[in-house]
Design an enzyme around this catalytic site. Structure first.
Site, PDB file in Angstrom:
ATOM      1  N   GLY A 104      24.210   4.459  67.776  1.00 53.61           N
ATOM      2  CA  GLY A 104      23.323   3.536  67.478  1.00 53.61           C
ATOM      3  C   GLY A 104      25.407   2.247  67.299  1.00 53.61           C
ATOM      4  O   GLY A 104      25.788   2.427  67.333  1.00 53.61           O
ATOM      5  N   GLN A 114      29.674  -4.657  65.258  1.00 55.30           N
ATOM      6  CA  GLN A 114      30.985  -4.304  65.683  1.00 55.30           C
ATOM      7  C   GLN A 114      31.421  -4.781  67.181  1.00 55.30           C
ATOM      8  O   GLN A 114      32.567  -4.603  67.585  1.00 55.30           O
ATOM      9  CB  GLN A 114      30.372  -2.156  66.406  1.00 55.30           C
ATOM     10  N   CYS A 143      31.889   7.086  63.859  1.00 59.17           N
ATOM     11  CA  CYS A 143      32.000   5.226  64.453  1.00 59.17           C
ATOM     12  C   CYS A 143      32.282   5.259  65.520  1.00 59.17           C
ATOM     13  O   CYS A 143      33.851   5.448  65.207  1.00 59.17           O
ATOM     14  CB  CYS A 143      32.208   4.930  62.970  1.00 59.17           C
ATOM     15  N   LEU A 144      32.344   4.475  66.073  1.00 56.78           N
ATOM     16  CA  LEU A 144      32.420   3.830  67.344  1.00 56.78           C
ATOM     17  C   LEU A 144      33.611   2.941  66.995  1.00 56.78           C
ATOM     18  O   LEU A 144      34.544   2.582  67.866  1.00 56.78           O
ATOM     19  CB  LEU A 144      31.525   3.415  68.317  1.00 56.78           C
ATOM     20  N   HIS A 168      23.892   4.116  58.715  1.00 59.68           N
ATOM     21  CA  HIS A 168      25.188   4.099  58.880  1.00 59.68           C
ATOM     22  C   HIS A 168      25.129   2.472  59.897  1.00 59.68           C
ATOM     23  O   HIS A 168      25.780   1.913  59.501  1.00 59.68           O
ATOM     24  CB  HIS A 168      26.036   5.173  59.902  1.00 59.68           C
ATOM     25  N   GLU A 169      24.148   2.021  60.296  1.00 59.79           N
ATOM     26  CA  GLU A 169      23.854   1.139  60.737  1.00 59.79           C
ATOM     27  C   GLU A 169      23.806   0.007  60.520  1.00 59.79           C
ATOM     28  O   GLU A 169      24.667  -0.556  60.944  1.00 59.79           O
ATOM     29  CB  GLU A 169      23.213   1.075  62.446  1.00 59.79           C
ATOM     30  N   HIS A 229      26.370  -1.561  58.558  1.00 55.67           N
ATOM     31  CA  HIS A 229      27.561  -1.865  58.941  1.00 55.67           C
ATOM     32  C   HIS A 229      27.099  -3.368  58.663  1.00 55.67           C
ATOM     33  O   HIS A 229      27.827  -4.841  58.773  1.00 55.67           O
ATOM     34  CB  HIS A 229      27.519  -2.093  60.189  1.00 55.67           C
TER      35      HIS A 229
HETATM   36 NI    NI Z   1      29.242   3.345  62.688  1.00 57.39          NI
END
Ligand code: NI
Length: 176
Positions: free
Chosen positions: A49, A54, A103-104, A145-146, A149
């Protein structure tokens, strides 16, 4: 289309509450380009995701794509590429579900987070049409989670126990 740089924890954009996408913006070439960039970026970095903040775009837009089967999160159900514009989430199952999240924007780490096990999301799709999804378990976690953000939150804010934050290598060595 282009792979964009994913900003990392410490960059102020990750801590901002993102702005809603104007419905009139959804059909534009600029929006289509941003979305294409997000998809390219997600595929290049290899996540499940990605939220627009991000890539330093502080708007309420996220994409999720979960290939089914074995992943770095274990055996998980699949969700085809889905675009969420201005999502609103409602918890439909309060039963907590624990996942070792990654998480990226927080590369190399994994942390154990417990979130409600079932959610309903109302959002616009990439054409600006309303869509409703009900997801449970791992997919409900990815979604929450997404969308965190979009509110300037990271999973590390939600650790069940600070001792359950680990480098991925140690996680794989000691908890698998
Ligand atoms: Ni993340």
């Amino acid at each position: 289309m282009a792979v964009r740089k994913i900003i990392r924890m410490g960059h102020p954009t990750l801590r901002k509450v993102a702005q809603p996408v104007a419905p009139a913006a959804i059909g534009t070439a600029a929006f289509a380009r941003l979305l294409a960039d997000m998809i390219d970026t997600l595929h290049d970095y290899g996540g499940v995701g990605l939220a627009a903040p991000q890539i330093d775009e502080s708007i309420r837009l996220a994409i999720i794509e979960v290939p089914g089967g074995p992943t770095r999160y274990g055996e998980v159900p699949s969700l085809p590429l889905t675009v969420f514009v201005n999502p609103r989430v409602q918890v439909i199952d309060e039963t907590l579900n624990g996942v070792w999240e990654g998480c990226l924007s927080v590369p190399g780490l994994r942390g154990y987070v417990e979130r409600p096990g079932g959610v309903r999301v109302d959002a616009l799709d990439r054409q600006g049409q309303p869509q409703t999804l009900e997801l449970s378990g791992f997919l409900a976690t990815v979604l929450q989670h997404e969308f965190d953000h979009l509110d300037g939150k990271l999973y590390i804010d939600r650790l069940a126990d600070p001792a359950k934050l680990m480098f991925e290598e140690e996680f794989l060595r000691w908890t698998q």
